[in-house]
Design a protein around this motif. Sequence first.
Motif, PDB file in Angstrom:
ATOM      1  N   MET A  76       5.240   0.694  33.603  1.00 24.31           N
ATOM      2  CA  MET A  76       6.043   1.487  32.680  1.00 24.31           C
ATOM      3  C   MET A  76       5.129   2.216  31.690  1.00 24.31           C
ATOM      4  N   LYS A  77       5.521   3.412  31.357  1.00 22.71           N
ATOM      5  CA  LYS A  77       4.737   4.208  30.420  1.00 22.71           C
ATOM      6  C   LYS A  77       4.842   3.652  29.006  1.00 22.71           C
ATOM      7  N   LYS A  78       3.741   3.785  28.283  1.00 22.35           N
ATOM      8  CA  LYS A  78       3.737   3.389  26.878  1.00 22.35           C
ATOM      9  C   LYS A  78       4.201   4.599  26.066  1.00 22.35           C
ATOM     10  N   ARG A  79       5.314   4.420  25.372  1.00 20.45           N
ATOM     11  CA  ARG A  79       5.928   5.538  24.657  1.00 20.45           C
ATOM     12  C   ARG A  79       5.940   5.310  23.153  1.00 20.45           C
ATOM     13  N   THR A  80       5.631   6.395  22.427  1.00 19.76           N
ATOM     14  CA  THR A  80       5.764   6.416  20.971  1.00 19.76           C
ATOM     15  C   THR A  80       6.801   7.483  20.641  1.00 19.76           C
ATOM     16  N   ALA A  81       7.731   7.142  19.767  1.00 17.35           N
ATOM     17  CA  ALA A  81       8.763   8.099  19.355  1.00 17.35           C
ATOM     18  C   ALA A  81       8.693   8.324  17.853  1.00 17.35           C
ATOM     19  N   ILE A  82       8.827   9.583  17.475  1.00 19.91           N
ATOM     20  CA  ILE A  82       8.988   9.958  16.068  1.00 19.91           C
ATOM     21  C   ILE A  82      10.387  10.542  15.944  1.00 19.91           C
ATOM     22  N   ASP A 118       7.758   1.899  22.960  1.00 24.13           N
ATOM     23  CA  ASP A 118       6.904   0.807  22.491  1.00 24.13           C
ATOM     24  C   ASP A 118       6.686   0.862  20.985  1.00 24.13           C
ATOM     25  N   TYR A 119       6.747   2.068  20.423  1.00 28.59           N
ATOM     26  CA  TYR A 119       6.480   2.228  18.999  1.00 28.59           C
ATOM     27  C   TYR A 119       7.452   3.267  18.457  1.00 28.59           C
ATOM     28  N   LEU A 120       8.192   2.903  17.427  1.00 32.47           N
ATOM     29  CA  LEU A 120       9.214   3.787  16.855  1.00 32.47           C
ATOM     30  C   LEU A 120       8.894   4.089  15.395  1.00 32.47           C
ATOM     31  N   ILE A 121       8.739   5.376  15.111  1.00 38.89           N
ATOM     32  CA  ILE A 121       8.486   5.865  13.755  1.00 38.89           C
ATOM     33  C   ILE A 121       9.718   6.645  13.324  1.00 38.89           C
ATOM     34  N   VAL A 122      10.253   6.315  12.158  1.00 41.35           N
ATOM     35  CA  VAL A 122      11.395   7.042  11.608  1.00 41.35           C
ATOM     36  C   VAL A 122      10.913   7.779  10.365  1.00 41.35           C
ATOM     37  N   VAL A 123      11.202   9.074  10.314  1.00 46.49           N
ATOM     38  CA  VAL A 123      10.883   9.893   9.149  1.00 46.49           C
ATOM     39  C   VAL A 123      12.204  10.344   8.544  1.00 46.49           C
ATOM     40  N   VAL A 124      12.429   9.967   7.307  1.00 47.22           N
ATOM     41  CA  VAL A 124      13.649  10.342   6.596  1.00 47.22           C
ATOM     42  C   VAL A 124      13.313  11.507   5.680  1.00 47.22           C
ATOM     43  N   ASN A 125      13.931  12.642   5.949  1.00 46.01           N
ATOM     44  CA  ASN A 125      13.816  13.800   5.057  1.00 46.01           C
ATOM     45  C   ASN A 125      14.899  13.638   3.992  1.00 46.01           C
ATOM     46  N   GLY A 126      14.495  13.303   2.786  1.00 48.76           N
ATOM     47  CA  GLY A 126      15.459  13.094   1.718  1.00 48.76           C
ATOM     48  C   GLY A 126      15.631  11.620   1.411  1.00 48.76           C
ATOM     49  N   LEU A 173       4.685  10.961  23.996  1.00 47.84           N
ATOM     50  CA  LEU A 173       5.142  11.111  22.617  1.00 47.84           C
ATOM     51  C   LEU A 173       6.506  11.772  22.658  1.00 47.84           C
ATOM     52  N   ILE A 174       7.479  11.135  22.025  1.00 47.35           N
ATOM     53  CA  ILE A 174       8.823  11.689  21.927  1.00 47.35           C
ATOM     54  C   ILE A 174       9.027  12.173  20.507  1.00 47.35           C
ATOM     55  N   LEU A 175       9.428  13.418  20.358  1.00 50.49           N
ATOM     56  CA  LEU A 175       9.821  13.970  19.072  1.00 50.49           C
ATOM     57  C   LEU A 175      11.312  14.232  19.156  1.00 50.49           C
ATOM     58  N   CYS A 176      12.083  13.551  18.327  1.00 51.49           N
ATOM     59  CA  CYS A 176      13.530  13.744  18.387  1.00 51.49           C
ATOM     60  C   CYS A 176      14.132  13.622  17.001  1.00 51.49           C
ATOM     61  N   ASN A 177      15.344  14.104  16.884  1.00 57.34           N
ATOM     62  CA  ASN A 177      16.010  14.051  15.588  1.00 57.34           C
ATOM     63  C   ASN A 177      17.473  13.673  15.770  1.00 57.34           C
TER      64      ASN A 177
END
Length: 187
Positions: free
Chosen positions: A1-7, A33-41, A87-91
Motif C-alpha cells: 500500500m502506498k504511504k499517503r500524506t494528506a493536507i 498515513d499522515y493527516l495534517i489539518v489546516v484551519v483558516n480562521g 500527497l493529497i491536497l483537499c478541502n
Amino acid sequence: MKKRTAIYCYFSVKEKFYAEVVKQLRELRNNVDYLIVVVNGKVSNTECLTDADKIFFRPNIGLDAGAYKYVIMMPEIREIISNSDELILCNSTFFGPFCGFKKIFDTMDKKNVDFWGINFFDNGILKYIQSYFLVYEKKILNDKGFYKFFEDNINEYTNSWQSVCYWFEYSLFQYLQKTYKYDCFIN
C-alpha cells in the motif's frame, strides 16, 4: 500500500466543525498515513480533530492554496512529504465521497498517472482538475519545480478567489500537465 500524506484545509463562517466534515476527516484518516489539518480562521470545537497528526491554525487568508503553501514550505512538513508516495491536497468544499475514499484510491492506483483528482472541469475554454481534491505521486513530490511553483506563484495572503483559482487550480494544472500524466476519478 502506498504511504499517503494528506493536507486538509478547512474554513467555516460559523467557526465550527460540522458533522459531515468530521465524517470526511475520519474517512480520510482511514486511508492515509499522515493527516495534517489546516484551519483558516477560528473554530470552537477542536476536540473532533483527534484524527489529525498535526493541526495548524492561521488567519483566513490565501484560501486553500495559501494554506497548502503555508504548510508545504515548512521544512518538517517537507520531510514528511518526501517520505510519502502520495500527497493529497483537499478541502472541505465538497460532500462525500459517497463511494468512500478507499474505492477512489483503489481505482486510481490502477491507473498509470502522476497526478489526479476526483473530477475534471472543461467548459471549452478552461480545462483543469478541480482543486478540492488533488493527489500528487512520488515523481512530482521529488520534483523541486513543484515546490518552486508554490513558492513563486501562490500568494498565501490574498483574499482574491479569482487569483487563487487562476494560479492554483488552473496554472498549476497547466504547468504539471506539460510534463506529467494525469487522470480523474470522474471525467
